[in-house]
Design a protein around this motif. Structure first.
Motif, short mmCIF file in Angstrom:
data_model
loop_
_atom_site.label_atom_id
_atom_site.label_comp_id
_atom_site.label_asym_id
_atom_site.label_seq_id
_atom_site.Cartn_x
_atom_site.Cartn_y
_atom_site.Cartn_z
N HIS A 1 13.44 5.81 3.14
CA HIS A 1 12.51 5.10 4.03
C HIS A 1 13.18 3.88 4.65
O HIS A 1 13.08 3.64 5.86
CB HIS A 1 11.26 4.68 3.24
N GLU B 1 0.83 4.00 -2.99
CA GLU B 1 0.40 5.37 -2.69
C GLU B 1 1.50 6.38 -3.01
O GLU B 1 1.22 7.45 -3.58
CB GLU B 1 -0.01 5.48 -1.21
N HIS B 2 2.74 6.06 -2.66
CA HIS B 2 3.82 7.02 -2.94
C HIS B 2 4.09 7.12 -4.43
O HIS B 2 4.43 8.20 -4.93
CB HIS B 2 5.09 6.62 -2.20
N GLU C 1 0.82 -1.21 0.00
CA GLU C 1 0.00 0.00 0.00
C GLU C 1 0.86 1.26 0.00
O GLU C 1 0.58 2.22 -0.72
CB GLU C 1 -0.92 -0.01 1.23
N PHE C 2 1.94 1.24 0.79
CA PHE C 2 2.86 2.38 0.81
C PHE C 2 3.53 2.55 -0.54
O PHE C 2 3.64 3.68 -1.05
CB PHE C 2 3.91 2.17 1.90
#
Length: 424
Positions: free
Chosen positions: A88, A15-16, A11-12
């Motif tokens: 990240h 989305e990014h 999901e990350f």
């Protein structure tokens, strides 16, 4: 697989990618498969070509993607996206170190270092090298040996001096920074001291400060050193340690168009190298009452951790072999290499947690093991994420067919060239 998807949740990733515009309105490209293809494709090595990355993607994702569809997504935006993923990952993954010195009194011990990457000569305008008709990039790392993380990554052309990539400021308070000679500058050391920080650096070969005081008393007829230049007395000394205060002169930063001269007093420590019959010389602002010469030499060995990281990237991941003339593709591959390293270290942590306590896993041996299993990791991860790639036969037909129908293959050319000509 849960460990990997916790490090970079799908999901990350999606989305990014949407935030940056990596993914357009068509949802054909599956971003999680795309990212993991670069991570494990780079680690595998044998498939570290753009065509190899595409084949790895097609064997993982639900739908295949054509060569043109794959290559058009290799953009500067994708390079920025992968860099963000590296940032990240740096916050999540520990980089093990073997710090042995007592450094608990500092908030952090920071290690600054850089390495040169040789690039395609066609990139000489974008990545200027020290020599003509060459291209080179410089990778700069700021490694936090206390927190076992890499805090900052910068890239520049080879000609950029390492010292320009290190910025002083209030963040240095109560931190100890270890430098190699590329960062040697008295003004930088003064700024660190004035910001409440500490440093240890090797002393440059041509540095010849004046000795203002001896910080250790010697019995007997010791050679007096005060008031003499350092290099003038070194050859006459046979003591195991040298520990003196010196005064150095340097130029301050520009102010109103001028740069004023200033002086500062630091400590110079020498530890005798019996094999070479000379001294390893260090300059620092650490006080003698807390750190003896042998302590400083021990602390400076922490720098070896960054050297090991660079060696692993170059020997195990062939970081300096980028056979492409596209600037943004170089950056994409560079960040893919760093992502591979981060994922490798995260899995090493998992293996260490699960194995018996007495087992030891040398980092380079682990890196070779990780690389040899990279394609298996990618396959298992695709299954874990629920991907259903097309049947093998379909993928073989897709990848092996001739792409340009107007361009004859070699056999067709030979047949045409060897056919007898018809008589007119």
């Amino acid at each position: 697989m849960r460990r990997l998807t916790t490090l970079f949740p799908s999901e990350f990733l999606e989305e990014h990618a949407e935030e940056l515009g990596v993914v357009e309105r068509d949802r054909k490209l599956q971003i999680p498969a795309f990212v993991w293809t670069f991570v494990f494709g780079f680690a595998a090595g044998e498939s570290r070509t753009l065509a190899g990355f595409r084949r790895s993607y097609n064997s993982t994702a639900d739908e295949t993607i054509s060569p043109s569809g794959f290559y058009q997504r290799l953009t500067p935006t994708l390079a920025k996206y992968l860099r963000d993923l590296v940032e990240h990952g740096l916050d999540e993954v520990a980089v093990p170190d073997t710090t042995a010195a007592d450094i608990d009194r500092f908030r952090d011990v920071m290690i600054a270092d850089g390495t040169v990457l040789r690039l395609h000569e066609f990139l000489s305008d974008q990545f200027e090298a020290r020599h003509e008709e060459q291209a080179g990039a410089k990778l700069h790392l700021l490694h936090n040996a206390t927190e076992q993380t890499i805090e900052r990554i910068d890239t520049a052309d080879e000609k950029a001096h390492d010292s320009t990539l290190f910025k002083t400021g209030s963040w240095l308070e109560n931190r100890l920074v270890l430098f190699d000679l590329a960062y040697f500058k008295y003004r930088r050391f003064a700024r660190i001291d004035e910001n409440g920080g500490y440093f240890v650096s090797r002393l440059k070969q041509n540095a010849n400060p004046v000795i203002t005081a001896e910080l250790r008393e010697w019995r007997g007829r010791a050679i007096p050193l005060e008031g003499k230049q350092l290099r003038a007395v070194l050859d006459d000394l046979d003591r195991k340690y040298l520990d003196v205060e010196v005064e150095v002169e340097f130029k301050r930063g520009p102010y109103n168009g001028t740069r004023s001269l200033d002086t500062k007093r630091f400590r110079v420590v020498g530890v005798r190298n019996e094999d070479a019959d000379d001294y390893h010389l260090y300059v620092t602002n650490l006080a003698r009452k807390e750190f003896f010469p042998a302590d400083l030499a021990q602390i400076y060995r922490c720098r070896w951790e960054v050297e090991l990281l660079f060696r692993e990237l170059k020997t195990q991941y062939n970081l300096d072999e980028f056979d492409t003339s596209d600037e943004h593709v170089v950056k994409i591959l560079l960040y893919a290499a760093l992502l591979s390293l981060l994922v490798s270290r995260d899995l090493l942590d998992l293996v260490t947690e699960q194995a018996d306590e007495e087992l030891v896993f040398p980092t380079e041996r682990w890196a070779a093991t990780f690389r040899s299993h990279a394609q298996l990791f990618l396959h298992k991860l695709g299954e874990y994420l629920g991907y259903s790639p097309p049947p093998l036969l379909e993928r073989l037909i897709e990848d092996a067919q001739k792409i340009h129908k107007q361009r004859p293959v070699l056999q067709e050319t030979l047949v045409t060239a060897t056919q007898p000509r018809c008589e007119s």
